[in-house]
Design an enzyme around this catalytic site. Sequence first.
Site, PDB file in Angstrom:
ATOM      1  N   GLU A  48      32.832  45.415  50.543  1.00 21.70           N
ATOM      2  CA  GLU A  48      32.032  44.182  49.523  1.00 21.70           C
ATOM      3  C   GLU A  48      32.793  43.173  49.345  1.00 21.70           C
ATOM      4  O   GLU A  48      33.847  43.261  48.681  1.00 21.70           O
ATOM      5  CB  GLU A  48      31.750  45.133  48.530  1.00 21.70           C
ATOM      6  CG  GLU A  48      30.504  44.820  47.428  1.00 21.70           C
ATOM      7  CD  GLU A  48      30.238  45.735  46.525  1.00 21.70           C
ATOM      8  OE1 GLU A  48      29.051  45.573  46.157  1.00 21.70           O
ATOM      9  OE2 GLU A  48      30.936  46.240  46.079  1.00 21.70           O
ATOM     10  N   HIS A  90      36.321  44.023  48.124  1.00 21.44           N
ATOM     11  CA  HIS A  90      36.582  45.277  47.643  1.00 21.44           C
ATOM     12  C   HIS A  90      36.249  46.425  48.609  1.00 21.44           C
ATOM     13  O   HIS A  90      35.272  46.500  49.024  1.00 21.44           O
ATOM     14  CB  HIS A  90      35.219  45.379  46.447  1.00 21.44           C
ATOM     15  CG  HIS A  90      35.079  46.485  45.655  1.00 21.44           C
ATOM     16  ND1 HIS A  90      33.910  47.134  45.351  1.00 21.44           N
ATOM     17  CD2 HIS A  90      36.128  47.485  45.375  1.00 21.44           C
ATOM     18  CE1 HIS A  90      34.248  48.082  44.798  1.00 21.44           C
ATOM     19  NE2 HIS A  90      35.499  48.333  44.813  1.00 21.44           N
ATOM     20  N   SER A 146      37.821  46.537  41.332  1.00 16.91           N
ATOM     21  CA  SER A 146      36.522  47.220  41.210  1.00 16.91           C
ATOM     22  C   SER A 146      35.562  46.797  39.976  1.00 16.91           C
ATOM     23  O   SER A 146      34.343  47.289  39.874  1.00 16.91           O
ATOM     24  CB  SER A 146      36.531  48.807  41.588  1.00 16.91           C
ATOM     25  OG  SER A 146      37.763  49.213  40.965  1.00 16.91           O
ATOM     26  N   ASN A 148      28.904  49.932  43.141  1.00 16.24           N
ATOM     27  CA  ASN A 148      29.316  50.522  41.810  1.00 16.24           C
ATOM     28  C   ASN A 148      28.241  50.589  40.610  1.00 16.24           C
ATOM     29  O   ASN A 148      27.915  51.217  40.057  1.00 16.24           O
ATOM     30  CB  ASN A 148      30.913  50.097  41.170  1.00 16.24           C
ATOM     31  CG  ASN A 148      31.875  50.599  42.153  1.00 16.24           C
ATOM     32  OD1 ASN A 148      31.377  51.704  42.930  1.00 16.24           O
ATOM     33  ND2 ASN A 148      33.049  50.003  42.015  1.00 16.24           N
TER      34      ASN A 148
HETATM   35  P1  NAD Z   1      47.302  52.351  42.111  1.00 15.12           P
HETATM   36  O1  NAD Z   1      47.757  52.692  40.713  1.00 15.12           O
HETATM   37  O2  NAD Z   1      47.316  53.563  43.120  1.00 15.12           O
HETATM   38  O3  NAD Z   1      48.221  51.141  42.905  1.00 15.12           O
HETATM   39  C1  NAD Z   1      48.349  50.034  42.066  1.00 15.12           C
HETATM   40  C2  NAD Z   1      50.119  49.521  42.611  1.00 15.12           C
HETATM   41  O4  NAD Z   1      50.267  48.369  42.304  1.00 15.12           O
HETATM   42  C3  NAD Z   1      51.177  50.494  42.427  1.00 15.12           C
HETATM   43  O5  NAD Z   1      51.854  50.962  43.497  1.00 15.12           O
HETATM   44  C4  NAD Z   1      51.960  49.606  41.752  1.00 15.12           C
HETATM   45  O6  NAD Z   1      53.316  49.932  41.533  1.00 15.12           O
HETATM   46  C5  NAD Z   1      51.544  48.433  42.038  1.00 15.12           C
HETATM   47  N1  NAD Z   1      51.907  47.262  41.076  1.00 15.12           N
HETATM   48  C6  NAD Z   1      51.570  47.051  39.779  1.00 15.12           C
HETATM   49  N2  NAD Z   1      52.066  45.720  39.201  1.00 15.12           N
HETATM   50  C7  NAD Z   1      52.677  45.270  40.522  1.00 15.12           C
HETATM   51  C8  NAD Z   1      53.243  43.871  40.287  1.00 15.12           C
HETATM   52  N3  NAD Z   1      53.304  42.977  39.363  1.00 15.12           N
HETATM   53  N4  NAD Z   1      53.588  43.527  41.606  1.00 15.12           N
HETATM   54  C9  NAD Z   1      53.341  44.598  42.721  1.00 15.12           C
HETATM   55  N5  NAD Z   1      53.073  45.616  42.700  1.00 15.12           N
HETATM   56  C10 NAD Z   1      52.513  45.992  41.594  1.00 15.12           C
HETATM   57  O7  NAD Z   1      45.944  51.668  42.102  1.00 15.12           O
HETATM   58  P2  NAD Z   1      44.817  51.705  43.079  1.00 15.12           P
HETATM   59  O8  NAD Z   1      43.875  52.985  42.802  1.00 15.12           O
HETATM   60  O9  NAD Z   1      45.318  51.393  44.525  1.00 15.12           O
HETATM   61  O10 NAD Z   1      43.969  50.719  42.594  1.00 15.12           O
HETATM   62  C11 NAD Z   1      44.456  49.099  42.896  1.00 15.12           C
HETATM   63  C12 NAD Z   1      43.399  48.139  42.626  1.00 15.12           C
HETATM   64  O11 NAD Z   1      42.305  48.740  43.714  1.00 15.12           O
HETATM   65  C13 NAD Z   1      42.669  48.070  41.320  1.00 15.12           C
HETATM   66  O12 NAD Z   1      42.279  46.753  41.015  1.00 15.12           O
HETATM   67  C14 NAD Z   1      41.493  48.929  41.450  1.00 15.12           C
HETATM   68  O13 NAD Z   1      40.564  48.738  40.368  1.00 15.12           O
HETATM   69  C15 NAD Z   1      41.028  48.531  42.892  1.00 15.12           C
HETATM   70  N6  NAD Z   1      40.325  49.784  43.420  1.00 15.12           N
HETATM   71  C16 NAD Z   1      40.626  50.965  43.359  1.00 15.12           C
HETATM   72  C17 NAD Z   1      39.792  52.015  43.782  1.00 15.12           C
HETATM   73  C18 NAD Z   1      40.006  53.517  43.685  1.00 15.12           C
HETATM   74  O14 NAD Z   1      39.206  54.046  44.250  1.00 15.12           O
HETATM   75  N7  NAD Z   1      41.107  53.783  43.501  1.00 15.12           N
HETATM   76  C19 NAD Z   1      38.464  51.518  44.673  1.00 15.12           C
HETATM   77  C20 NAD Z   1      38.349  50.188  44.966  1.00 15.12           C
HETATM   78  C21 NAD Z   1      39.025  49.227  44.200  1.00 15.12           C
END
Ligand code: NAD
Length: 732
Positions: free
Chosen positions: A476, A464, A443, A514
Amino acid sequence: MTDFTLTRNADGVAVITWDCPGKSMNVMSFEGLRELEACIDEVLSDDAIKGAVITSGKDSFAGGMDLNILAKLKDMVEGDPAKGVFDGVMQMHGLLRKIELAGMDFKTKKGGKPIAAALPGTALGIGYELPLATHRIFAADSKAKIGLPEIMVGLFPGAGGTTRLVRKLGAMAAAPYLLEGKTLAPAKAKAAGLVDEVVAPDELVARAKDWVLSATDADLVKSWDAKGYKMPGGTPYTPAGFPTFLGAAVMVHAKTKGVYPAARALLSAVYEGALVSFDEALKIEARWFTKVVLDPTSSAMIRSLFINKGALEKGAVRPKNIGDEAVKKLGVLGAGMMGAGIALVSAMAGIEVVLIDATEEAAERGKAYTAAYMDKGIARGKATPEKKEATLARITATTDYAALAGCDLVVEAVFEDPGVKAEVTARAEAVLGDDAIFATNTSTLPISELAKASARPAQYIGIHFFSPVEKMMLVEIIKGRETGDRAVAKALDFVRQIRKTPIVVNDARFFYANRCILPYINEGIRMVGEGVAPWLVEHAAEMLGFPVGPLQLTDEVSIDLGVKIAKATRAAMGEAYPDGDVDEVVFWLAEQGRMGRKAGAGFYTYDEKGKRQGIWHGLLEKFPLADAQPDVHEVQNRLMMAQVLEAVRALEEGVLTDIREGDVGAILGWGFAPWSGGPFSWLDMIGAAKAVEICKELEAAHGARFAVPKLLADMAASGETFYGRFAPAEAA
Ligand code: NAD
């Protein structure tokens, strides 16, 4: 081209078939109304015809009025638009009333010809208002939708549907269909009194014909045309009806904050209509409907929420000359909050999913999210155990990257860390075929930078999602500097498969959604720092039609995320960082341990169950209320312009390439005042010159962030509108 055809039959029952050539679903046009009227005249004037069944040549009945016509109705009328629209609506009432009275002698209520509606499937808007004017409605048993969803696009049922449904069911019982646009499948529609009979699909027309042949004079008289009619539930000035009408007005205002003219007009039409005769009520309905059609919000809502949203979903911005790129096997890296949601919506769409995380437990936890979601669906009767099993069977939860072999798309949703993202990109690409597309759900990180970790940057793209994935309709798609057309086509085809709405933007800090929402949040927080009453900020936003105020929104997404984004942005921007005054408030809250809703403490206080209470009083001790509070309009202008100017800059800089995406993305992505049709529609509504005037005042009082972008200044000077200048040729 003929939409309605009449077939005569030996049994004396004419069948009028609605079948718009070249369309998958019938929609009503002016021509269609004329043709229908000719058919009805033939039925009523020909002695050889005993009655008629109106049905459809398609597997649905009709989707409603052609919204392309409704969006432009007021511009299509020559001379006085109000008179033109009103006269047109009254003509339509005339036709439907002709069907309803069917040639009977109004005094004796004898001599009419029975006319039944036979609905093979979905019947919406005028597709249900027409049947409501017939004498009996037959619906084929199916999962089709029946109802009056006009309110969803800023209108209300204006072809007699409002007046008839209220007289049929009573104001209270009709409210969910009129005010919320609730639709029902035939069996439930029958139980609710919306249709008369539900029959097997292959018997539909035969059963309707049988009824026509056996109908008596009394069967043709609508309750409201019969002597001694009393509206179910009572009219406004009866002991039973009074609380309904009073309560409805209060509830509607609480929900719409007065910014949706259609809801208010609907209430007025129902209330005033209930006090007069049926024919007078139709006239009142037509007057209010005309008022709503002439209001710019209805055409803006139809344009964004229907026409342009539909066009984007159908691939309006998809690169041409690229064949079908539908996803067959999807890899999802990271089974956290986002990855689990992406796996869920994809498996539900029938796509095979490999869900990878660093540990088996984390991967399984991600898959369990789908199980829990399906269980909720089963409990609500929306899913079955079989569907749950089939959906779960499509998800392979694993730590083994080798399982990605054969995936044609991978979406990475691991931690927001360029190093981790680079590592998983390389590991996945080592297994993937040469054609596979790799997407990141980041994001905040620039796509072009992340793409450097890819061996094939032309096949690297941003997809996204918004949180929660299963609820948020916008996706997006972000093109990096080197992203190729096939990656865009793949991303768009994927979004279509999971039935969401895509916008395609170019790479820039925070992309589009965003980028615009942050200034809205920041402006709200900044005002708190200045001593503006927090509740004034929140209410000003709600009165603009935003689903949540900026402070509540900050609590929802969490204060620590705010701190993280602020720190990263400050690091990237250095001296130019403009939001130090916002950080004073946010960092202080974080120091107090008030991390937002999840912590049960933020700008607001929360009870033990996590229910939001009031603004936290400690906030006022740290940032005391200023003696002079601003006018609510000034607060609204600040909140509105903070995001709208950002949208204009995104267009100016080429991040947005299509204003349709700017408007649709704003409403679906962050709940931008839907009544306005989106930031560009809103600017067109108030006019660029007025916008410039507001910005100049705001700039003088609050600083350079409100400086007028050159594009807006140019448009004010030339008197252009955004849709006049930027709408693609085929769009409205
Ligand atoms: P999260 O922390 O809930 O999940 C991330 C996951 O990735 C975890 O389960 C972790 O164990 C796993 N992980 C980390 N390293 C890894 C690896 N080397 N191999 C495999 N798995 C691995 O985070 P999230 O909120 O789901 O966000 C994930 C992505 O999505 C980020 O890039 C974030 O910016 C983006 N995003 C988040 C949101 C939100 O509202 N949370 C919205 C849009 C985009």
